[in-house]
Every structure is written in C-alpha cells, then in structure tokens.
Design a protein around this motif. Structure first.
Motif, PDB file in Angstrom:
ATOM      1  N   UNK A 119      56.914  54.996-128.339  1.00 24.77           N
ATOM      2  CA  UNK A 119      58.341  55.255-128.522  1.00 24.77           C
ATOM      3  C   UNK A 119      58.825  54.539-129.785  1.00 24.77           C
ATOM      4  N   UNK A 120      59.230  55.324-130.767  1.00 27.51           N
ATOM      5  CA  UNK A 120      59.857  54.772-131.967  1.00 27.51           C
ATOM      6  C   UNK A 120      59.072  53.668-132.637  1.00 27.51           C
ATOM      7  N   UNK A 121      57.769  53.882-132.874  1.00 27.36           N
ATOM      8  CA  UNK A 121      56.926  52.829-133.443  1.00 27.36           C
ATOM      9  C   UNK A 121      56.185  53.320-134.687  1.00 27.36           C
ATOM     10  N   UNK A 122      55.672  52.371-135.446  1.00 21.88           N
ATOM     11  CA  UNK A 122      54.892  52.662-136.647  1.00 21.88           C
ATOM     12  C   UNK A 122      53.483  52.127-136.449  1.00 21.88           C
ATOM     13  N   UNK A 123      52.486  53.014-136.579  1.00 25.15           N
ATOM     14  CA  UNK A 123      51.077  52.618-136.471  1.00 25.15           C
ATOM     15  C   UNK A 123      50.385  53.061-137.751  1.00 25.15           C
TER      16      UNK A 123
END
Length: 276
Positions: free
Chosen positions: A138-142
C-alpha cells in the motif's frame, strides 16, 4: 400433524421435480449448442479494467502475463516482461501504480495506491522485484532487485532500497526507510543484517526464472476456446491410433497371496487327532 407432513412432502416433491426439470433443460441446451456450450458467454471479471479516465497501460503486452483471474484496475503502468499471477489485484483507484521490467507479483497479492491523510502515496516497483504470494503493498516504493517474502505487509510511505529483502510474514510500518542491501524481518520489521553479494545476485536470478515460468502459463491461458477444442480433438485421435497399434492385453495374473478369500466360504473343520 398429518396435514403438516403431507404439505411438507408435497413441497419437497415439487422442488425435486423442478430441479430435475432444470437439469434436463440445461442438458438439452448443451446438446443443441455442441462444443460451444462450454464457452463462457459472460465473464464476471476482466483482467484489465478502466476506472474513470484511467486505464492500465502495458508497454509490451506480448511479454506481459496477467493470469485469467487477476485484476488490474485504473492508473496502472507496466513495463516489459512483467507477470501478475492468479488472484492478484492491482487497484489504482486512489493513486497510481507502476511496475517496471521483469517484476513478478505472485498469487493473491493486493497492491493499492492510497491518498491517506491527503498525502500522495503511489506504488512504484522497480526492475527485477519479486513479490511472493499473499503480500499486501500500500502506497510504497520498492527499488530494483528486491525480494518481498510470503505474506508480508508493506504500508504507506515505506521506501525499500535496492537489493533488499523482506522476510515472510513481516509487517513494515508506515514511513519506514530501508537502506540498500538490507534484510528486514519481524512485526514490526527491524533490520537483521546486510545481504551478501551472492544473495543479491540470487534475487535477480529468481526474477528471470519467474519470467520464464510466466511465459509458459501465458502460452496456455491465452489460447482461445477453438484452439483448446482442436487440441483435445487431436489428442483424442492420437490416443485412438495408439490403442489400435497396441496388441490386446490379457488380464494380469495376481500372485496367490494377493487373492482374497471368500468370507462366505467356511473353512473345513480340522481332522480329528487319532492319537487321542
């Protein structure tokens, strides 16, 4: 009491009659339609779904595998050689989702961009990212070359650096910053150690392996009903020819110890002892 019983019995018989009649009608209709009776006339879900002014964009549909029961909705952008596996949902109704080259989202994942607390939480997955089964993003940067283990949860505002790994079942709380090449685990997740160079290389190798596997699934799941029916007919013809070529086989003779004794056959009484 007898009136109630007769009333219940009548309802039961009427219901059975109607159900049998419906089965007969369905069988009759299928017989009339022939092979087309097995084709879905209405699919309740679509792989790609437009929401408002936004619709999913695939950079290279020929190299992208989206499972038949996966759903990609809204403002989603995918790079090349991406795979979205069975039961996975990418829901970009509140914010954007981007998936870069050679990234795989395995079975039953949930990916969603959010706008919690009026903040912009997009989902951005870099290249060669492996997201295992049952993961929630949910709403993350990887960033590139990362691995997220089975059942992990990555929440809003999390940033995961290149070449990092999240252990299965971990909970990465909102706003967590994970550096490059780190291994995190736990609930809430904490840094355990740095990954070795070999472990980081294996993450990329795993992404390549999953792309090869995805292409095998894509080849089969993208077939039309007509193609499947033709393959079944050819297979039936091959089996018929093979059965004609094979010699007639005789019933196999089982060893005597495997023969079951007839339980109805009573054993004869032992002979009397002459010495007594």
């Amino acid at each position: 009491m007898s009136k109630i019983f007769r009333h219940y019995n009548l309802r039961n018989l009427t219901g059975l009659f109607l159900r049998d009649a419906a089965k007969f009608t369905d069988s009759l209709g299928a017989m009339v339609m022939g092979k087309a009776s097995y084709a879905e006339q209405l699919n309740r879900s679509r792989r790609l779904t437009k929401l408002g002014d936004y619709e999913p964009v695939l950079s290279d549909p020929a190299s992208t595998f989206i499972a038949p029961n996966a759903q990609v909705m809204g403002e989603v952008e995918m790079g090349k050689n991406v795979s979205v596996w069975y039961g996975t949902i990418l829901r970009a109704d509140a914010n954007r989702i981007s998936v870069d080259n050679y990234t795989n989202l395995q079975d039953r994942c949930l990916v969603r961009g959010t706008d919690e607390l009026h903040r912009d939480f997009q989902v951005a997955l870099g290249k060669f990212v492996t997201v295992e089964s049952g993961v929630t993003l949910k709403g993350c940067l990887i960033e590139d070359n990362c691995f997220v283990g089975v059942g992990a949860t990555i929440l809003e505002g999390v940033e995961i650096g290149k070449g990092s790994m999240i252990a299965p079942g971990s909970l990465v709380t909102p706003g967590t910053m994970i550096g490059d090449g780190e291994f995190w685990a736990g609930s809430p997740a904490r840094k355990v150690r740095d990954l070795t160079k070999k472990e980081i290389e294996q993450i990329k190798d795993h992404a390549y392996l999953y792309f090869d596997l995805a292409m095998k699934h894509k080849e089969e799941t993208d077939k039309s009903f007509e193609q499947v029916a033709m393959e079944q007919e050819r297979q039936a013809m091959r089996l018929a020819k093979l059965s004609q070529m094979l010699p007639a086989t005789h019933a196999r003779e089982w060893p005597r110890e495997f023969h079951q004794e007839d339980p109805n056959k009573r054993r004869a009484a032992p002979p009397p002892n002459d010495q007594q």
